[in-house]
Design an enzyme around this catalytic site. Structure first.
Site, PDB file in Angstrom:
ATOM      1  N   ASP A  33      48.865 -27.377 -27.284  1.00  0.00           N
ATOM      2  CA  ASP A  33      47.643 -26.643 -26.933  1.00  0.00           C
ATOM      3  C   ASP A  33      46.933 -26.257 -28.226  1.00  0.00           C
ATOM      4  OD1 ASP A  33      45.832 -24.439 -26.163  1.00  0.00           O
ATOM      5  OD2 ASP A  33      46.868 -24.519 -24.237  1.00  0.00           O
ATOM      6  N   ILE A  34      45.617 -26.462 -28.287  1.00  0.00           N
ATOM      7  CA  ILE A  34      44.872 -26.149 -29.517  1.00  0.00           C
ATOM      8  C   ILE A  34      44.486 -24.665 -29.600  1.00  0.00           C
ATOM      9  CG2 ILE A  34      44.036 -28.505 -29.848  1.00  0.00           C
ATOM     10  CD1 ILE A  34      41.282 -27.483 -28.771  1.00  0.00           C
ATOM     11  N   GLN A  96      41.414 -21.256 -14.562  1.00  0.00           N
ATOM     12  CA  GLN A  96      41.386 -22.675 -14.920  1.00  0.00           C
ATOM     13  C   GLN A  96      40.084 -22.949 -15.662  1.00  0.00           C
ATOM     14  OE1 GLN A  96      41.700 -25.501 -11.666  1.00  0.00           O
ATOM     15  NE2 GLN A  96      41.989 -27.219 -13.063  1.00  0.00           N
ATOM     16  N   HIS A 102      46.969 -29.258 -15.085  1.00  0.00           N
ATOM     17  CA  HIS A 102      47.833 -29.160 -16.256  1.00  0.00           C
ATOM     18  C   HIS A 102      48.797 -27.997 -16.103  1.00  0.00           C
ATOM     19  CE1 HIS A 102      44.172 -26.839 -17.173  1.00  0.00           C
ATOM     20  NE2 HIS A 102      44.884 -26.095 -18.004  1.00  0.00           N
ATOM     21  N   HIS A 104      50.970 -25.352 -18.351  1.00  0.00           N
ATOM     22  CA  HIS A 104      51.232 -24.746 -19.659  1.00  0.00           C
ATOM     23  C   HIS A 104      52.724 -24.516 -19.785  1.00  0.00           C
ATOM     24  CE1 HIS A 104      47.055 -23.488 -20.732  1.00  0.00           C
ATOM     25  NE2 HIS A 104      46.896 -23.573 -19.412  1.00  0.00           N
TER      26      HIS A 104
END
Length: 139
Positions: A33-34, A96, A102, A104
């Site tokens: 994750d960025i 979201q 997705h 996490h």
């Protein structure tokens, strides 16, 4: 495999958007994750586009869950995490922000990551809980 041209996660899976890949198999793709909540926070996505939890095919959902479990085990062993959260947000009201399903995978470090629950767990009204449960059980 279905993709959406404006979906950033489809771009990551296709390799047109850069990412730090952690794992890939025939159905799933996992990457860092960025905007991480903690050290090691990563995302697991199905390779085929599905908007959210309500639309993902059961087979792809199972594959994402299995990959999430595999990577949670790796996080615990490799990063010396004290725990891990698996989180999915379905819909804008549920936080979201990218509309490609997705999961996490967020490592937790006791007393060191500064993360807190987004709500305060307190006992609810027992009658209201029972009434809602009955509504859900009958549908």
């Amino acid at each position: 495999m279905s993709t959406e041209s404006d979906c950033p996660f489809c771009g990551i899976v296709a390799g047109t958007i850069p990412s730090t890949k952690v794992y890939e198999d025939d159905k799933t793709f996992a990457f860092m994750d960025i905007a991480p909540a903690s050290d090691g926070h990563l995302l697991v996505v199905p390779k085929a586009h599905a908007k959210n939890l309500l639309e993902i095919p059961a087979e792809d959902l199972a594959a994402v869950a299995q990959t999430g479990q595999r990577l949670a085990q790796r996080i615990m062993a490799t990063l010396d995490a004290d725990g891990v959260n698996l989180i999915n947000s379905c819909g804008e009201a549920a936080w979201q922000t990218v509309f490609h399903f997705h999961l996490h995978v967020i490592p937790r470090y006791a007393g060191r990551d500064g993360l807190t629950l987004p709500w305060v767990p307190t006992p609810g009204d027992a009658d209201a809980i029972a009434a809602t449960g009955a509504r859900l059980a009958s549908d």
